[in-house]
Design a protein around this motif. Structure first.
Motif, PDB file in Angstrom:
ATOM      1  N   ILE A  54     -52.823  98.671  15.516  1.00 15.66           N
ATOM      2  CA  ILE A  54     -52.965  97.248  15.213  1.00 15.66           C
ATOM      3  C   ILE A  54     -53.543  96.512  16.421  1.00 15.66           C
ATOM      4  N   SER A  55     -53.108  96.884  17.628  1.00 21.43           N
ATOM      5  CA  SER A  55     -53.651  96.203  18.814  1.00 21.43           C
ATOM      6  C   SER A  55     -55.135  96.554  19.008  1.00 21.43           C
ATOM      7  N   ARG A  56     -55.549  97.770  18.657  1.00 21.66           N
ATOM      8  CA  ARG A  56     -56.987  98.108  18.715  1.00 21.66           C
ATOM      9  C   ARG A  56     -57.775  97.259  17.720  1.00 21.66           C
ATOM     10  N   LEU A  57     -57.218  97.103  16.510  1.00 23.09           N
ATOM     11  CA  LEU A  57     -57.899  96.278  15.499  1.00 23.09           C
ATOM     12  C   LEU A  57     -57.942  94.819  15.945  1.00 23.09           C
ATOM     13  N   ASP A  58     -56.870  94.341  16.595  1.00 23.68           N
ATOM     14  CA  ASP A  58     -56.873  92.963  17.127  1.00 23.68           C
ATOM     15  C   ASP A  58     -58.025  92.789  18.115  1.00 23.68           C
ATOM     16  N   GLN A  59     -58.205  93.776  18.998  1.00 22.69           N
ATOM     17  CA  GLN A  59     -59.314  93.699  19.967  1.00 22.69           C
ATOM     18  C   GLN A  59     -60.654  93.624  19.248  1.00 22.69           C
ATOM     19  N   LEU A  60     -60.822  94.459  18.229  1.00 22.24           N
ATOM     20  CA  LEU A  60     -62.101  94.480  17.502  1.00 22.24           C
ATOM     21  C   LEU A  60     -62.305  93.182  16.716  1.00 22.24           C
ATOM     22  N   LEU A  61     -61.220  92.647  16.151  1.00 18.48           N
ATOM     23  CA  LEU A  61     -61.331  91.399  15.399  1.00 18.48           C
ATOM     24  C   LEU A  61     -61.681  90.241  16.332  1.00 18.48           C
ATOM     25  N   ASP A  62     -61.088  90.216  17.526  1.00 18.31           N
ATOM     26  CA  ASP A  62     -61.450  89.187  18.511  1.00 18.31           C
ATOM     27  C   ASP A  62     -62.946  89.274  18.814  1.00 18.31           C
ATOM     28  N   GLY A  63     -63.410  90.512  19.065  1.00 14.64           N
ATOM     29  CA  GLY A  63     -64.825  90.705  19.406  1.00 14.64           C
ATOM     30  C   GLY A  63     -65.761  90.375  18.255  1.00 14.64           C
ATOM     31  N   ALA A  64     -65.260  90.504  17.011  1.00 13.00           N
ATOM     32  CA  ALA A  64     -66.110  90.251  15.846  1.00 13.00           C
ATOM     33  C   ALA A  64     -66.054  88.778  15.421  1.00 13.00           C
ATOM     34  N   GLY A  65     -65.315  87.959  16.171  1.00 10.02           N
ATOM     35  CA  GLY A  65     -65.321  86.520  15.939  1.00 10.02           C
ATOM     36  C   GLY A  65     -64.413  86.056  14.817  1.00 10.02           C
ATOM     37  N   ALA A  66     -63.365  86.837  14.506  1.00 11.37           N
ATOM     38  CA  ALA A  66     -62.410  86.387  13.493  1.00 11.37           C
ATOM     39  C   ALA A  66     -61.533  85.295  14.099  1.00 11.37           C
ATOM     40  N   ASP A  67     -61.271  84.229  13.350  1.00  8.74           N
ATOM     41  CA  ASP A  67     -60.419  83.192  13.924  1.00  8.74           C
ATOM     42  C   ASP A  67     -58.950  83.506  13.668  1.00  8.74           C
ATOM     43  N   ASN A  68     -58.099  82.918  14.507  1.00  8.48           N
ATOM     44  CA  ASN A  68     -56.679  83.279  14.499  1.00  8.48           C
ATOM     45  C   ASN A  68     -55.967  82.914  13.207  1.00  8.48           C
ATOM     46  N   SER A  69     -56.378  81.821  12.567  1.00  6.88           N
ATOM     47  CA  SER A  69     -55.698  81.424  11.334  1.00  6.88           C
ATOM     48  C   SER A  69     -55.907  82.483  10.247  1.00  6.88           C
ATOM     49  N   THR A  70     -57.101  83.113  10.246  1.00 10.83           N
ATOM     50  CA  THR A  70     -57.356  84.200   9.308  1.00 10.83           C
ATOM     51  C   THR A  70     -56.408  85.366   9.596  1.00 10.83           C
ATOM     52  N   LEU A  71     -56.254  85.679  10.888  1.00 14.15           N
ATOM     53  CA  LEU A  71     -55.439  86.836  11.273  1.00 14.15           C
ATOM     54  C   LEU A  71     -53.996  86.676  10.815  1.00 14.15           C
ATOM     55  N   LYS A  72     -53.465  85.468  10.915  1.00 12.00           N
ATOM     56  CA  LYS A  72     -52.057  85.263  10.569  1.00 12.00           C
ATOM     57  C   LYS A  72     -51.795  85.506   9.078  1.00 12.00           C
ATOM     58  N   ASP A  73     -52.815  85.295   8.259  1.00  7.60           N
ATOM     59  CA  ASP A  73     -52.622  85.447   6.820  1.00  7.60           C
ATOM     60  C   ASP A  73     -52.784  86.887   6.358  1.00  7.60           C
TER      61      ASP A  73
END
Ligand code: MG
Ligand code: FE
Length: 168
Positions: A54-73
């Motif tokens: 999950i932490s690897r995916l978080d890193q990739l999502l940060d790099g891909a420009g996903a915003d945090n509100s999307t991540l929480k859902d």
């Protein structure tokens, strides 16, 4: 954003939700196991691996420009083919869970192969590296489950034969 990078981003989000679902399947299983310490140990190992995934995916999502509100859902969004997994009432739940976990690991393998195809296509070497690490852990877990279907089934049968009441 190109079509490919948008497909990739939604694949990353789905993988993130998938991994949270993996935790919600494995954690209750581990807490219920009484007579299969080897299964409990391997599940505990894979829970720890999943947290790193999950932490690897978080890193990739940060790099891909996903915003945090999307991540929480995302944790709540994985409601597809895997929703029916988990056999917590059947007396042979240890056996049925071994089928469900085997299926889930192969779902994860397919998801990472798909993401890797996109990451390779985009020439994103860092994503390829991180996604390959996740893929390898799913393949190792799937191989372990494959090897353990027979021993777990026979151990369950042996416990039934001696009249062991706590079969899970
Ligand atoms: Mg996983
Ligand atoms: Fe997994």
């Amino acid at each position: 954003m190109t079509e490919v990078s948008s497909i990739y981003l939604s694949g990353l989000k789905n993988a993130h939700a998938m991994e949270n679902q993996a935790l919600s399947i494995m954690k209750p299983q581990v807490s219920r196991i009484e007579n299969y310490p080897q299964v409990a140990r391997r599940l505990e190992q894979h829970i720890a691996e999943t947290e790193v995934q999950i932490s690897r995916l978080d890193q990739l999502l940060d790099g891909a420009g996903a915003d945090n509100s999307t991540l929480k859902d995302m944790a709540l969004s994985f409601t597809g083919a895997m929703a029916a997994l988990g056999h917590t009432v059947a007396p042979d739940e240890i056996v049925k869970n071994s089928f469900a976990n085997y299926a889930f690991e192969h779902f994860e393998i397919a998801a990472y192969k798909s993401l890797l195809a996109l990451a390779n296509h985009m020439g994103d070497a860092r994503a390829v590296d991180l996604l390959t690490q996740n893929l390898r852990e799913e393949q190792d877990m799937a191989a372990w489950l494959d090897e353990n279907i027979e021993p777990v089934t026979l151990q369950y049968a042996a416990l039934r034969e001696v009249g062991e009441t706590a079969k899970r």
